[in-house]
Design an enzyme around this catalytic site. Structure first.
Site, PDB file in Angstrom:
ATOM      1  N   GLN A   1       0.845  -1.195   0.000  1.00  0.00           N
ATOM      2  CA  GLN A   1       0.000   0.000   0.000  1.00  0.00           C
ATOM      3  C   GLN A   1       0.879   1.243   0.000  1.00  0.00           C
ATOM      4  O   GLN A   1       1.861   1.341   0.730  1.00  0.00           O
ATOM      5  CB  GLN A   1      -0.920   0.002   1.226  1.00  0.00           C
ATOM      6  CG  GLN A   1      -1.828   1.203   1.314  1.00  0.00           C
ATOM      7  CD  GLN A   1      -1.241   2.286   2.191  1.00  0.00           C
ATOM      8  OE1 GLN A   1      -0.682   2.011   3.229  1.00  0.00           O
ATOM      9  NE2 GLN A   1      -1.349   3.532   1.752  1.00  0.00           N
TER      10      GLN A   1
ATOM     11  N   TYR B   1       1.069   5.689  -0.417  1.00  0.00           N
ATOM     12  CA  TYR B   1       0.426   7.007  -0.480  1.00  0.00           C
ATOM     13  C   TYR B   1       1.004   7.800  -1.662  1.00  0.00           C
ATOM     14  O   TYR B   1       2.126   7.538  -2.085  1.00  0.00           O
ATOM     15  CB  TYR B   1       0.686   7.784   0.806  1.00  0.00           C
ATOM     16  CG  TYR B   1      -0.081   7.269   1.997  1.00  0.00           C
ATOM     17  CD1 TYR B   1      -1.466   7.176   1.948  1.00  0.00           C
ATOM     18  CD2 TYR B   1       0.564   6.884   3.163  1.00  0.00           C
ATOM     19  CE1 TYR B   1      -2.185   6.708   3.045  1.00  0.00           C
ATOM     20  CE2 TYR B   1      -0.152   6.412   4.257  1.00  0.00           C
ATOM     21  CZ  TYR B   1      -1.525   6.336   4.187  1.00  0.00           C
ATOM     22  OH  TYR B   1      -2.242   5.879   5.247  1.00  0.00           O
TER      23      TYR B   1
ATOM     24  N   THR C   1      -3.448   4.572  -2.026  1.00  0.00           N
ATOM     25  CA  THR C   1      -4.424   5.266  -1.176  1.00  0.00           C
ATOM     26  C   THR C   1      -4.489   6.733  -1.571  1.00  0.00           C
ATOM     27  O   THR C   1      -3.466   7.423  -1.585  1.00  0.00           O
ATOM     28  CB  THR C   1      -4.041   5.129   0.308  1.00  0.00           C
ATOM     29  OG1 THR C   1      -4.078   3.754   0.656  1.00  0.00           O
ATOM     30  CG2 THR C   1      -5.000   5.887   1.212  1.00  0.00           C
TER      31      THR C   1
ATOM     32  N   ARG D   1      -5.951  15.489  13.258  1.00  0.00           N
ATOM     33  CA  ARG D   1      -6.389  14.426  14.180  1.00  0.00           C
ATOM     34  C   ARG D   1      -6.222  14.940  15.604  1.00  0.00           C
ATOM     35  O   ARG D   1      -5.119  14.899  16.164  1.00  0.00           O
ATOM     36  CB  ARG D   1      -5.585  13.167  13.914  1.00  0.00           C
ATOM     37  CG  ARG D   1      -5.804  12.693  12.485  1.00  0.00           C
ATOM     38  CD  ARG D   1      -5.010  11.463  12.177  1.00  0.00           C
ATOM     39  NE  ARG D   1      -5.259  11.067  10.797  1.00  0.00           N
ATOM     40  CZ  ARG D   1      -4.696  10.027  10.212  1.00  0.00           C
ATOM     41  NH1 ARG D   1      -3.872   9.262  10.885  1.00  0.00           N
ATOM     42  NH2 ARG D   1      -4.968   9.727   8.973  1.00  0.00           N
TER      43      ARG D   1
ATOM     44  N   LYS E   1      -7.682   3.019  -3.337  1.00  0.00           N
ATOM     45  CA  LYS E   1      -8.401   3.095  -2.061  1.00  0.00           C
ATOM     46  C   LYS E   1      -8.664   4.552  -1.690  1.00  0.00           C
ATOM     47  O   LYS E   1      -7.807   5.409  -1.905  1.00  0.00           O
ATOM     48  CB  LYS E   1      -7.539   2.422  -0.988  1.00  0.00           C
ATOM     49  CG  LYS E   1      -8.065   2.507   0.426  1.00  0.00           C
ATOM     50  CD  LYS E   1      -7.252   1.612   1.345  1.00  0.00           C
ATOM     51  CE  LYS E   1      -7.762   1.676   2.761  1.00  0.00           C
ATOM     52  NZ  LYS E   1      -7.304   2.861   3.496  1.00  0.00           N
TER      53      LYS E   1
ATOM     54  N   HIS F   1     -11.080   6.474   5.037  1.00  0.00           N
ATOM     55  CA  HIS F   1      -9.915   6.285   5.904  1.00  0.00           C
ATOM     56  C   HIS F   1     -10.350   6.066   7.363  1.00  0.00           C
ATOM     57  O   HIS F   1      -9.713   6.543   8.303  1.00  0.00           O
ATOM     58  CB  HIS F   1      -8.968   7.475   5.812  1.00  0.00           C
ATOM     59  CG  HIS F   1      -7.519   7.083   5.870  1.00  0.00           C
ATOM     60  ND1 HIS F   1      -6.762   6.871   4.745  1.00  0.00           N
ATOM     61  CD2 HIS F   1      -6.693   6.809   6.917  1.00  0.00           C
ATOM     62  CE1 HIS F   1      -5.539   6.518   5.095  1.00  0.00           C
ATOM     63  NE2 HIS F   1      -5.470   6.473   6.416  1.00  0.00           N
TER      64      HIS F   1
ATOM     65  N   ARG G   1     -10.798   9.088   9.712  1.00  0.00           N
ATOM     66  CA  ARG G   1      -9.646   9.710  10.378  1.00  0.00           C
ATOM     67  C   ARG G   1      -9.123  10.934   9.647  1.00  0.00           C
ATOM     68  O   ARG G   1      -8.269  11.644  10.154  1.00  0.00           O
ATOM     69  CB  ARG G   1      -8.498   8.697  10.459  1.00  0.00           C
ATOM     70  CG  ARG G   1      -8.717   7.604  11.456  1.00  0.00           C
ATOM     71  CD  ARG G   1      -7.925   6.350  11.127  1.00  0.00           C
ATOM     72  NE  ARG G   1      -6.497   6.521  11.056  1.00  0.00           N
ATOM     73  CZ  ARG G   1      -5.674   6.569  12.109  1.00  0.00           C
ATOM     74  NH1 ARG G   1      -6.168   6.465  13.316  1.00  0.00           N
ATOM     75  NH2 ARG G   1      -4.390   6.695  11.961  1.00  0.00           N
TER      76      ARG G   1
HETATM   77  C1  LIG Z   1      -4.133   3.104  13.222  1.00  0.00           C
HETATM   78  C2  LIG Z   1      -4.565   3.149  11.764  1.00  0.00           C
HETATM   79  C3  LIG Z   1      -3.568   3.236  10.787  1.00  0.00           C
HETATM   80  C4  LIG Z   1      -3.952   3.279   9.432  1.00  0.00           C
HETATM   81  N1  LIG Z   1      -2.972   3.343   8.466  1.00  0.00           N
HETATM   82  C5  LIG Z   1      -3.332   3.320   7.167  1.00  0.00           C
HETATM   83  C6  LIG Z   1      -2.340   3.305   6.147  1.00  0.00           C
HETATM   84  O1  LIG Z   1      -1.134   3.344   6.415  1.00  0.00           O
HETATM   85  N2  LIG Z   1      -2.765   3.287   4.863  1.00  0.00           N
HETATM   86  C7  LIG Z   1      -4.098   3.256   4.522  1.00  0.00           C
HETATM   87  O2  LIG Z   1      -4.433   3.220   3.320  1.00  0.00           O
HETATM   88  N3  LIG Z   1      -5.049   3.267   5.465  1.00  0.00           N
HETATM   89  C8  LIG Z   1      -4.694   3.287   6.777  1.00  0.00           C
HETATM   90  N4  LIG Z   1      -5.676   3.305   7.726  1.00  0.00           N
HETATM   91  C9  LIG Z   1      -7.093   3.301   7.317  1.00  0.00           C
HETATM   92  C10 LIG Z   1      -7.532   1.869   7.147  1.00  0.00           C
HETATM   93  O3  LIG Z   1      -6.858   1.276   6.048  1.00  0.00           O
HETATM   94  C11 LIG Z   1      -9.019   1.753   6.877  1.00  0.00           C
HETATM   95  O4  LIG Z   1      -9.381   2.538   5.737  1.00  0.00           O
HETATM   96  C12 LIG Z   1      -9.887   2.169   8.057  1.00  0.00           C
HETATM   97  O5  LIG Z   1      -9.262   1.854   9.287  1.00  0.00           O
HETATM   98  C13 LIG Z   1     -11.213   1.448   7.967  1.00  0.00           C
HETATM   99  O6  LIG Z   1     -12.059   1.840   8.986  1.00  0.00           O
HETATM  100  P1  LIG Z   1     -12.280   0.965  10.337  1.00  0.00           P
HETATM  101  O7  LIG Z   1     -11.049   1.174  11.177  1.00  0.00           O
HETATM  102  O8  LIG Z   1     -13.499   1.577  10.927  1.00  0.00           O
HETATM  103  O9  LIG Z   1     -12.443  -0.487   9.936  1.00  0.00           O
HETATM  104  C14 LIG Z   1      -5.325   3.253   9.081  1.00  0.00           C
HETATM  105  C15 LIG Z   1      -6.307   3.151  10.085  1.00  0.00           C
HETATM  106  C16 LIG Z   1      -5.930   3.104  11.414  1.00  0.00           C
HETATM  107  C17 LIG Z   1      -7.023   2.984  12.480  1.00  0.00           C
END
Ligand SMILES: Cc1cc2nc3c(=O)[nH]c(=O)nc-3n(C[C@H](O)[C@H](O)[C@H](O)COP(=O)(O)O)c2cc1C
Length: 283
Positions: free
Chosen positions: A21, A23, A49, A58, A145, A169, A172
């Site tokens: 994955q 960015y 992504t 955040r 994504k 995401h 977040r």
């Molecule tokens: C702690 C954390 C780190 C994440 N890091 C990434 C990341 O590096 N790359 C990415 O595409 N999404 C990242 N995400 C988003 C997740 O891939 C995903 O889209 C999201 O957590 C889905 O929602 P959910 O936590 O409610 O299942 C992260 C989410 C969290 C909670």
């Protein structure tokens, strides 16, 4: 983005499927290098992504002073003192920074696509110009994504995405972003049959998975639900979290009179009439 490098993960998980994955970052040469030299030889899928071209505000992270690696502040020291096992593990590990995106020193620190104060270049605009690196993907599958809009979904298809992930995401990045389950139907109307459509965000139970599948998603991804398992019980916790979700799916399907996930459709749901919402400027 991960504290383990691609090589590190490859060494410990040699079998495919093995996804990378990425960015969108400012230094396109570095991105190409990541894909060509480090990603493509090992990975069966590239996930690009698109919703983190800049880090969102955040508030909790700002308040708690989250950083990678963690800084030795007084609150952090107190946290370390009350979580002895975790702290000892952290003291022994060499993985404290984002190794996936670490660059040789001469390249400087890799920066996300948009730095604060700069003119925003929407990754969607780059997609429109075919600049999302699909050409480098080669034999690997290409997943985009962070799609929340039918027009972006169409652009992703144009760029050759084998699958898209409808995602905000995990909420977040942008306060006020629509929930993924609400935008899913309009995105399916735009691209269903042309690419696989997956969804993530708020999947906490087997019922949540089924709701997305019933609305037409080809699959769901899970973020926090398995991370909570990981935090509580390590590897066994991840397995347990997935088992709980699978069991709930099984029970709910049985109670909905379905034995095969492929037969799960909108008929098992009661969708409120205004579920998608009437938005000014809706396409
Ligand atoms: C702690 C954390 C780190 C994440 N890091 C990434 C990341 O590096 N790359 C990415 O595409 N999404 C990242 N995400 C988003 C997740 O891939 C995903 O889209 C999201 O957590 C889905 O929602 P959910 O936590 O409610 O299942 C992260 C989410 C969290 C909670």
């Amino acid at each position: 983005m991960s504290v383990c490098s691609i090589e590190d993960v490859a060494e410990h998980v040699p079998e495919k499927p093995f996804w990378f994955q990425l960015y969108v970052m400012q230094d396109e040469g570095f991105v190409d290098e990541l894909i060509e030299r480090r990603g493509r030889p090992r990975c069966s899928a590239l996930v690009l992504t698109l919703d983190l071209q800049i880090l969102g505000q955040r508030h909790k992270d700002l308040k708690n002073g989250l950083s990678t690696p963690p800084r030795l502040t007084v609150p952090n020291m107190l946290d370390f003192a009350t979580r002895v096992r975790w702290s000892l593990g952290m003291a022994r590990t060499t993985r404290r920074s984002f190794a996936t995106s670490s660059a040789p020193p001469e390249r400087g620190r890799p920066r996300l696509a948009v730095a604060l104060g700069q003119r925003a270049v929407r990754p969607q605009a780059r997609l429109a110009q075919g600049g999302a690196h699909p050409r480098q993907v080669g034999a690997a599958s290409f997943v985009i994504k962070g799609i929340l809009d039918p027009e972006d979904a169409r652009l992703a298809v144009k760029c050759g995405a084998d699958a898209i992930v409808v995602s905000n995401h995990g909420g977040r990045q942008l306060d006020g972003a629509l929930s993924t389950i609400r935008v899913l139907p309009s995105i399916l109307r735009a691209v269903k049959g042309e690419t696989e459509v997956w969804l993530d965000g708020g999947i906490r139970s087997g019922q949540d998975v089924l709701k997305a599948i019933a609305l037409g998603a080809d699959g769901t991804m899970i973020g926090r639900a398995y991370v909570h398992g990981l935090g509580a019980m390590g590897e066994a916790g991840v397995t347990r979290a997935l088992e709980v979700i699978a069991k709930e799916m099984d029970f709910t399907m049985a109670l909905a009179g379905r034995r095969d996930i492929r037969t799960v459709d909108r008929d098992i749901l009661l969708v409120p009439r205004d579920f998608e919402g009437e938005w000014a400027g809706n396409r």
